[in-house]
Design a protein around this motif. Sequence first.
Motif, PDB file in Angstrom:
ATOM      1  N   GLY A  21      -4.124   8.560  -2.768  1.00 59.02           N
ATOM      2  CA  GLY A  21      -3.308   7.487  -3.329  1.00 59.02           C
ATOM      3  C   GLY A  21      -3.858   6.088  -3.190  1.00 59.02           C
ATOM      4  O   GLY A  21      -3.235   5.137  -3.649  1.00 59.02           O
ATOM      5  N   GLY A  22      -5.028   5.947  -2.564  1.00 62.16           N
ATOM      6  CA  GLY A  22      -5.572   4.618  -2.340  1.00 62.16           C
ATOM      7  C   GLY A  22      -6.578   4.190  -3.384  1.00 62.16           C
ATOM      8  O   GLY A  22      -6.559   4.667  -4.531  1.00 62.16           O
TER       9      GLY A  22
ATOM     10  N   GLY B  65       0.040  10.988  -5.031  1.00 61.36           N
ATOM     11  CA  GLY B  65      -0.686  10.134  -4.104  1.00 61.36           C
ATOM     12  C   GLY B  65      -0.084  10.242  -2.716  1.00 61.36           C
ATOM     13  O   GLY B  65       1.116   9.998  -2.550  1.00 61.36           O
TER      14      GLY B  65
ATOM     15  N   ASN C 214      -0.304   8.550   0.507  1.00 59.70           N
ATOM     16  CA  ASN C 214      -0.738   7.396   1.298  1.00 59.70           C
ATOM     17  C   ASN C 214      -0.445   7.609   2.776  1.00 59.70           C
ATOM     18  O   ASN C 214       0.332   8.493   3.147  1.00 59.70           O
TER      19      ASN C 214
ATOM     20  N   GLN D 228      -2.750   0.366   3.516  1.00 58.10           N
ATOM     21  CA  GLN D 228      -3.361   0.912   2.305  1.00 58.10           C
ATOM     22  C   GLN D 228      -2.267   1.071   1.265  1.00 58.10           C
ATOM     23  O   GLN D 228      -1.458   1.990   1.340  1.00 58.10           O
TER      24      GLN D 228
ATOM     25  N   PRO E 277      -0.577   1.957  -2.352  1.00 57.47           N
ATOM     26  CA  PRO E 277      -0.899   2.942  -3.382  1.00 57.47           C
ATOM     27  C   PRO E 277      -1.516   2.265  -4.604  1.00 57.47           C
ATOM     28  O   PRO E 277      -1.179   1.129  -4.934  1.00 57.47           O
TER      29      PRO E 277
ATOM     30  N   THR F 127       4.626   9.367  -5.277  1.00 58.53           N
ATOM     31  CA  THR F 127       3.870   8.501  -4.372  1.00 58.53           C
ATOM     32  C   THR F 127       4.545   8.551  -3.007  1.00 58.53           C
ATOM     33  O   THR F 127       5.689   8.130  -2.863  1.00 58.53           O
TER      34      THR F 127
ATOM     35  N   ASN G 226       4.351   8.217   1.452  1.00 64.31           N
ATOM     36  CA  ASN G 226       3.741   7.465   2.538  1.00 64.31           C
ATOM     37  C   ASN G 226       3.983   8.214   3.840  1.00 64.31           C
ATOM     38  O   ASN G 226       5.096   8.694   4.087  1.00 64.31           O
TER      39      ASN G 226
END
Length: 272
Positions: A130-131, A151, A153, A160, A162, A171, A173
């Motif tokens: 995702g970065g 993604g 993250n 960092q 996305p 997305t 985390n």
Amino acid sequence: MKNPRSHVFRDSHQDIATARQIPDTPQTRSPAYRLAFADNDFLCREELRPVRLQLELLKCDMAMVEAGIKSTVVLFGGARIPAPENADTARTPMLRDLSKYYEEARRFAQMVTKLSVAKGGTENVICTGGGPGVMEAGNRGAAEAGGISIGLNIVLPHEQAPNAYVTPELTFNFHYFAIRKMHFLMRAGAIVVFPGGFGTLDEMFEALTLIQTKRMKPVPFLLFGRKFWETVINWQALADAGTISAEDLELFQFVETAEDAIAAIERSLTNA
């Protein structure tokens, strides 16, 4: 007949809202009075680590199930590898040269996603960290092909964020590297590794170890850029030393272009 999933009790959101409307007294201001599941101080206690691990596993997995994701194609690769149009800003000449792999990652993700979309879009979904760098290229290629992408993250000392191409609803985390790694591999139908640094090496070797030890079923495992990988790792020396078996060198194969990678995956699946 009632839906077996319907709720007969008040739900958590209702009670959180009600708890906010109570009189302000020394008792209601006390941390002890907070609802346990709405108390961040409590949830972040050392003793609650097992619960937090479970929550990170559950949240991402439930979202994947709800999105209908059946399988993924995982892209690992360096965050510092620039897009070709930004190659002149690379911090080293080697990174500038490696920018070609940004483009190959982007093209590969486009090709995989077009095939995925043609079959409904829930199989072989591109999954990256995702970065930036190669990760961005993978999500970018998927978006350009009209598909979704994932993604994963992780919170780092220097955050960092996305990249702009990950599907927002996919997305995620993470706090725990271990749970993030599980999600990379839980649905992996193929693993593709581009040049990268410590993080890429860590992810690559962990996945290879799981396959080597039969803790994970074999999947097509591709390394982009033979010259890079044979420069940074002396694979044959590991086999010659006996620290790995000669047949372990067959767990992966080298490719140079997106077309090579698609062909290699198709061969692997045909021969499986």
